[in-house]
Write a protein that holds these residues in place. Structure first.
Motif, PDB file in Angstrom:
ATOM      1  N   ILE A 149       0.842  -1.199   0.000  1.00  0.00           N
ATOM      2  CA  ILE A 149       0.000   0.000   0.000  1.00  0.00           C
ATOM      3  C   ILE A 149       0.876   1.249   0.000  1.00  0.00           C
ATOM      4  O   ILE A 149       1.819   1.359   0.797  1.00  0.00           O
ATOM      5  N   ASN A 150       0.564   2.173  -0.896  1.00  0.00           N
ATOM      6  CA  ASN A 150       1.123   3.521  -0.789  1.00  0.00           C
ATOM      7  C   ASN A 150       0.164   4.325   0.081  1.00  0.00           C
ATOM      8  O   ASN A 150      -0.915   4.717  -0.366  1.00  0.00           O
ATOM      9  N   PRO A 151       0.530   4.574   1.331  1.00  0.00           N
ATOM     10  CA  PRO A 151      -0.429   5.186   2.262  1.00  0.00           C
ATOM     11  C   PRO A 151      -0.610   6.675   1.992  1.00  0.00           C
ATOM     12  O   PRO A 151       0.086   7.277   1.165  1.00  0.00           O
ATOM     13  N   ASP A 152      -1.559   7.253   2.707  1.00  0.00           N
ATOM     14  CA  ASP A 152      -1.797   8.690   2.600  1.00  0.00           C
ATOM     15  C   ASP A 152      -1.083   9.442   3.719  1.00  0.00           C
ATOM     16  O   ASP A 152      -1.511  10.511   4.154  1.00  0.00           O
ATOM     17  N   GLY A 163       6.515   6.575   1.045  1.00  0.00           N
ATOM     18  CA  GLY A 163       5.066   6.496   1.074  1.00  0.00           C
ATOM     19  C   GLY A 163       4.472   7.862   1.274  1.00  0.00           C
ATOM     20  O   GLY A 163       5.129   8.784   1.779  1.00  0.00           O
ATOM     21  N   GLY A 164       3.200   8.018   0.882  1.00  0.00           N
ATOM     22  CA  GLY A 164       2.537   9.303   0.973  1.00  0.00           C
ATOM     23  C   GLY A 164       2.785  10.117  -0.285  1.00  0.00           C
ATOM     24  O   GLY A 164       3.894  10.139  -0.809  1.00  0.00           O
ATOM     25  N   GLY A 165       1.746  10.741  -0.808  1.00  0.00           N
ATOM     26  CA  GLY A 165       1.897  11.498  -2.041  1.00  0.00           C
ATOM     27  C   GLY A 165       2.104  10.580  -3.234  1.00  0.00           C
ATOM     28  O   GLY A 165       1.968   9.356  -3.140  1.00  0.00           O
ATOM     29  N   PRO A 166       2.430  11.137  -4.406  1.00  0.00           N
ATOM     30  CA  PRO A 166       2.690  10.301  -5.583  1.00  0.00           C
ATOM     31  C   PRO A 166       3.983   9.499  -5.390  1.00  0.00           C
ATOM     32  O   PRO A 166       5.034  10.081  -5.124  1.00  0.00           O
ATOM     33  N   ARG A 167       3.913   8.189  -5.517  1.00  0.00           N
ATOM     34  CA  ARG A 167       5.086   7.324  -5.342  1.00  0.00           C
ATOM     35  C   ARG A 167       5.022   6.180  -6.348  1.00  0.00           C
ATOM     36  O   ARG A 167       3.927   5.713  -6.710  1.00  0.00           O
ATOM     37  N   PRO A 168       6.178   5.685  -6.774  1.00  0.00           N
ATOM     38  CA  PRO A 168       6.172   4.495  -7.627  1.00  0.00           C
ATOM     39  C   PRO A 168       5.988   3.204  -6.846  1.00  0.00           C
ATOM     40  O   PRO A 168       5.856   2.130  -7.437  1.00  0.00           O
ATOM     41  N   PHE A 169       6.006   3.310  -5.511  1.00  0.00           N
ATOM     42  CA  PHE A 169       5.982   2.115  -4.669  1.00  0.00           C
ATOM     43  C   PHE A 169       4.560   1.797  -4.217  1.00  0.00           C
ATOM     44  O   PHE A 169       3.876   2.649  -3.641  1.00  0.00           O
ATOM     45  N   GLY A 170       4.128   0.581  -4.463  1.00  0.00           N
ATOM     46  CA  GLY A 170       2.839   0.146  -3.961  1.00  0.00           C
ATOM     47  C   GLY A 170       1.665   0.703  -4.741  1.00  0.00           C
ATOM     48  O   GLY A 170       1.799   1.337  -5.786  1.00  0.00           O
ATOM     49  N   VAL A 171       0.469   0.450  -4.202  1.00  0.00           N
ATOM     50  CA  VAL A 171      -0.797   0.873  -4.802  1.00  0.00           C
ATOM     51  C   VAL A 171      -1.391   1.951  -3.916  1.00  0.00           C
ATOM     52  O   VAL A 171      -1.488   1.780  -2.689  1.00  0.00           O
ATOM     53  N   HIS A 194       1.403  -4.967   2.979  1.00  0.00           N
ATOM     54  CA  HIS A 194       2.772  -4.508   3.207  1.00  0.00           C
ATOM     55  C   HIS A 194       2.783  -2.990   3.105  1.00  0.00           C
ATOM     56  O   HIS A 194       2.269  -2.423   2.134  1.00  0.00           O
ATOM     57  N   LEU A 195       3.373  -2.321   4.101  1.00  0.00           N
ATOM     58  CA  LEU A 195       3.534  -0.869   4.071  1.00  0.00           C
ATOM     59  C   LEU A 195       4.984  -0.530   4.403  1.00  0.00           C
ATOM     60  O   LEU A 195       5.592  -1.174   5.269  1.00  0.00           O
ATOM     61  N   TYR A 196       5.510   0.464   3.714  1.00  0.00           N
ATOM     62  CA  TYR A 196       6.872   0.923   4.017  1.00  0.00           C
ATOM     63  C   TYR A 196       6.939   2.417   3.753  1.00  0.00           C
ATOM     64  O   TYR A 196       7.397   2.862   2.696  1.00  0.00           O
ATOM     65  N   PRO A 197       6.463   3.232   4.693  1.00  0.00           N
ATOM     66  CA  PRO A 197       6.326   4.671   4.432  1.00  0.00           C
ATOM     67  C   PRO A 197       7.634   5.441   4.373  1.00  0.00           C
ATOM     68  O   PRO A 197       7.667   6.562   3.870  1.00  0.00           O
ATOM     69  N   GLY A 198       8.746   4.881   4.883  1.00  0.00           N
ATOM     70  CA  GLY A 198      10.000   5.608   4.838  1.00  0.00           C
ATOM     71  C   GLY A 198      11.110   4.851   5.538  1.00  0.00           C
ATOM     72  O   GLY A 198      10.891   3.785   6.127  1.00  0.00           O
ATOM     73  N   SER A 199      12.334   5.380   5.419  1.00  0.00           N
ATOM     74  CA  SER A 199      13.478   4.712   6.030  1.00  0.00           C
ATOM     75  C   SER A 199      14.427   5.733   6.637  1.00  0.00           C
ATOM     76  O   SER A 199      14.312   6.943   6.407  1.00  0.00           O
ATOM     77  N   GLN A 200      15.386   5.219   7.427  1.00  0.00           N
ATOM     78  CA  GLN A 200      16.451   6.016   8.029  1.00  0.00           C
ATOM     79  C   GLN A 200      15.896   7.174   8.863  1.00  0.00           C
ATOM     80  O   GLN A 200      16.278   8.320   8.716  1.00  0.00           O
ATOM     81  N   SER A 201      14.996   6.826   9.787  1.00  0.00           N
ATOM     82  CA  SER A 201      14.485   7.811  10.735  1.00  0.00           C
ATOM     83  C   SER A 201      15.151   7.604  12.085  1.00  0.00           C
ATOM     84  O   SER A 201      15.252   6.477  12.580  1.00  0.00           O
ATOM     85  N   LEU A 202      15.586   8.687  12.680  1.00  0.00           N
ATOM     86  CA  LEU A 202      16.153   8.650  14.025  1.00  0.00           C
ATOM     87  C   LEU A 202      15.187   9.220  15.059  1.00  0.00           C
ATOM     88  O   LEU A 202      15.576   9.517  16.189  1.00  0.00           O
ATOM     89  N   SER A 203      13.913   9.351  14.655  1.00  0.00           N
ATOM     90  CA  SER A 203      12.884   9.863  15.553  1.00  0.00           C
ATOM     91  C   SER A 203      12.008   8.712  16.040  1.00  0.00           C
ATOM     92  O   SER A 203      11.213   8.157  15.274  1.00  0.00           O
ATOM     93  N   THR A 204      12.159   8.356  17.304  1.00  0.00           N
ATOM     94  CA  THR A 204      11.327   7.295  17.873  1.00  0.00           C
ATOM     95  C   THR A 204       9.855   7.649  17.783  1.00  0.00           C
ATOM     96  O   THR A 204       9.009   6.798  17.465  1.00  0.00           O
ATOM     97  N   GLU A 205       9.535   8.900  18.054  1.00  0.00           N
ATOM     98  CA  GLU A 205       8.143   9.339  18.011  1.00  0.00           C
ATOM     99  C   GLU A 205       7.551   9.169  16.610  1.00  0.00           C
ATOM    100  O   GLU A 205       6.421   8.683  16.455  1.00  0.00           O
ATOM    101  N   ALA A 206       8.308   9.549  15.586  1.00  0.00           N
ATOM    102  CA  ALA A 206       7.825   9.426  14.210  1.00  0.00           C
ATOM    103  C   ALA A 206       7.625   7.967  13.821  1.00  0.00           C
ATOM    104  O   ALA A 206       6.649   7.612  13.151  1.00  0.00           O
ATOM    105  N   ILE A 207       8.543   7.096  14.241  1.00  0.00           N
ATOM    106  CA  ILE A 207       8.417   5.681  13.916  1.00  0.00           C
ATOM    107  C   ILE A 207       7.179   5.088  14.584  1.00  0.00           C
ATOM    108  O   ILE A 207       6.402   4.359  13.958  1.00  0.00           O
ATOM    109  N   CYS A 208       6.971   5.397  15.863  1.00  0.00           N
ATOM    110  CA  CYS A 208       5.797   4.876  16.568  1.00  0.00           C
ATOM    111  C   CYS A 208       4.504   5.374  15.929  1.00  0.00           C
ATOM    112  O   CYS A 208       3.527   4.614  15.803  1.00  0.00           O
ATOM    113  N   GLN A 209       4.494   6.626  15.511  1.00  0.00           N
ATOM    114  CA  GLN A 209       3.306   7.170  14.856  1.00  0.00           C
ATOM    115  C   GLN A 209       3.044   6.454  13.538  1.00  0.00           C
ATOM    116  O   GLN A 209       1.897   6.097  13.230  1.00  0.00           O
TER     117      GLN A 209
END
Length: 401
Positions: A149-152, A163-171, A194-209
């Motif tokens: 899924i390409n999430p919103d 993920g989010g916005g126009p992306r070539p990844f997912g539907v 399967h969802l993968y909205p992003g990578s290489q985050s050092l923000s615990t809060e952002a990852i949990c969200q």
């Protein structure tokens, strides 16, 4: 870097001095990946995460066959992004039921190979449904399918947003119900999302969200699924510190969030396994890139060390792997550890381009021709993400120690 032992002024990857390891390998440059460091990282994750969370290794971070074979004994599954990676995973002895295949440009032949192998395909377009249906009919095997899924929403504070916005990844999420209907009519064996909205985050809060948002979205879309959701890959996005000021992630809040999601899954998706997909986080800090100083020169009062390795083998360390601003990876003179950093030095590679800079104006001990420069944090997106054919330098060597 503190994950590696230093003895008598030398880095000790795998228990041997760096000089001895270089002699054993027989050439520089080379990559070395530490078993002990990988094992420790997985153990730390296992301790921090709920035991029911399935841990997958995303091979695109580092597909070296020996490393994948070692990793296969530590994790619960492998995620591949090509038929070539799928072959490495199967050769490592991983069961097809524990392999998933993602990627926006899967060729028809690759999809047929995936069906024949029995791995789970993360569908990323309507076309893939049709190709999988045809392959299933030809082979007499129902294709195992999940929907990427390409999430919103996106993973905030991430180094790479997927993920989010126009992306070539997912539907796109708004198209997923229609795709699920097509999948059901085609007779594919639906297993989950399967969802993968992003990578290489050092923000615990952002990852949990992002984990919470991913779960909520999958729960909502499960109402349109042609069968029960058996697997929910929540992605990962856990980052590692590369540059001054970066701080390591605190795993405890992430583990607590995943425990809450497991409780929600038990209530609303009782047959679903939750998967955390990690690549860089498992291997980046376990790897070093070792290159030898072949020349030492001054240009208008600036000291340059010229090394036999560089951009052609470690594109990311030169700042040319998509980084907006170039920053120095941690570097050291591996056979002069602990010596005072008395000179401001720029380390360049052998390529005829000003882009080939491994370290720009960093304080280092006085280095001479023959010394071994080490680039840390090099276990992910190093050798496999570099232009090896550029200027036809000798091939790259990788070892597991």
């Amino acid at each position: 870097m503190t994950q590696f032992v230093v003895s008598q002024g030398e880095l000790m990857p795998g228990g041997d001095s760096l000089s001895r390891l270089a002699a054993r390998v027989g050439q520089t440059p080379f990559y070395a990946y530490g078993r002990a460091q990988i094992r420790q990282r997985v153990a730390e994750l296992r301790q921090a995460l709920p035991s029911k969370i399935r841990l997958h290794y995303a091979m695109k971070a580092n597909p070296m066959p020996a490393l994948v074979g070692f990793m296969a004994g530590l994790v619960d599954g492998l995620d591949v992004a090509s038929a070539g990676e799928m072959k490495v995973a199967l050769d490592a002895g991983v069961s097809p039921k524990d392999i998933s295949f993602a990627g926006p440009g899967k060729r028809d032949a690759e999809l047929r190979q995936a069906v024949a192998a029995g791995v789970l395909v993360n569908i990323e377009s309507f076309r893939e449904v049709d190709v999988l249906a045809q392959a299933s009919q030809t082979l007499g095997l129902p294709a195992r399918a999940a929907v990427r899924i390409n999430p919103d929403f996106e993973l905030k504070s991430s180094g790479m947003r997927m993920g989010g916005g126009p992306r070539p990844f997912g539907v796109d999420v708004e198209q997923v119900p229609a795709l699920l209907a097509n999948l059901g009519r085609a007779g594919l064996a639906f297993e989950g999302f399967h969802l993968y909205p992003g990578s290489q985050s050092l923000s615990t809060e952002a990852i949990c969200q992002a984990l919470q948002q991913s779960f909520d979205l999958a729960l909502r879309l499960s109402q349109h699924a042609p069968d029960k959701v058996r697997v929910l890959n929540l992605g990962g996005g856990l980052g590692v510190p590369y540059f001054p000021g970066d701080k390591p992630l605190q795993l405890e809040p992430i583990g607590e969030q995943l425990e809450r999601l497991l409780q929600l899954a038990q209530a609303h998706l009782p047959q679903t396994s939750l998967v955390l997909e990690l690549g860089r986080y498992l291997v980046a800090e376990a790897g070093i890139y070792v290159t030898r100083v072949v020349d030492r020169k001054y240009s208008r009062d600036q000291l340059y060390l010229v090394a036999d390795g560089g951009l052609h083998q470690h594109l990311a360390a030169t700042g040319n792997f998509g980084q907006l601003l170039r920053k120095n990876y941690p570097v050291a003179i591996g056979n002069k550890m602990g010596q005072p950093a008395t000179q401001v030095t720029t380390v360049v590679g052998p390529s005829c381009t000003p882009l080939d800079v491994l370290a720009d104006r960093v304080p280092l001990p006085e280095a001479q021709v023959g010394d071994l420069l080490v680039v840390f944090q090099s276990g992910a997106y190093g050798a496999n993400a570099s232009p090896h054919q550029f200027l036809t330098h000798p091939p790259c060597v990788e070892v597991l120690v």
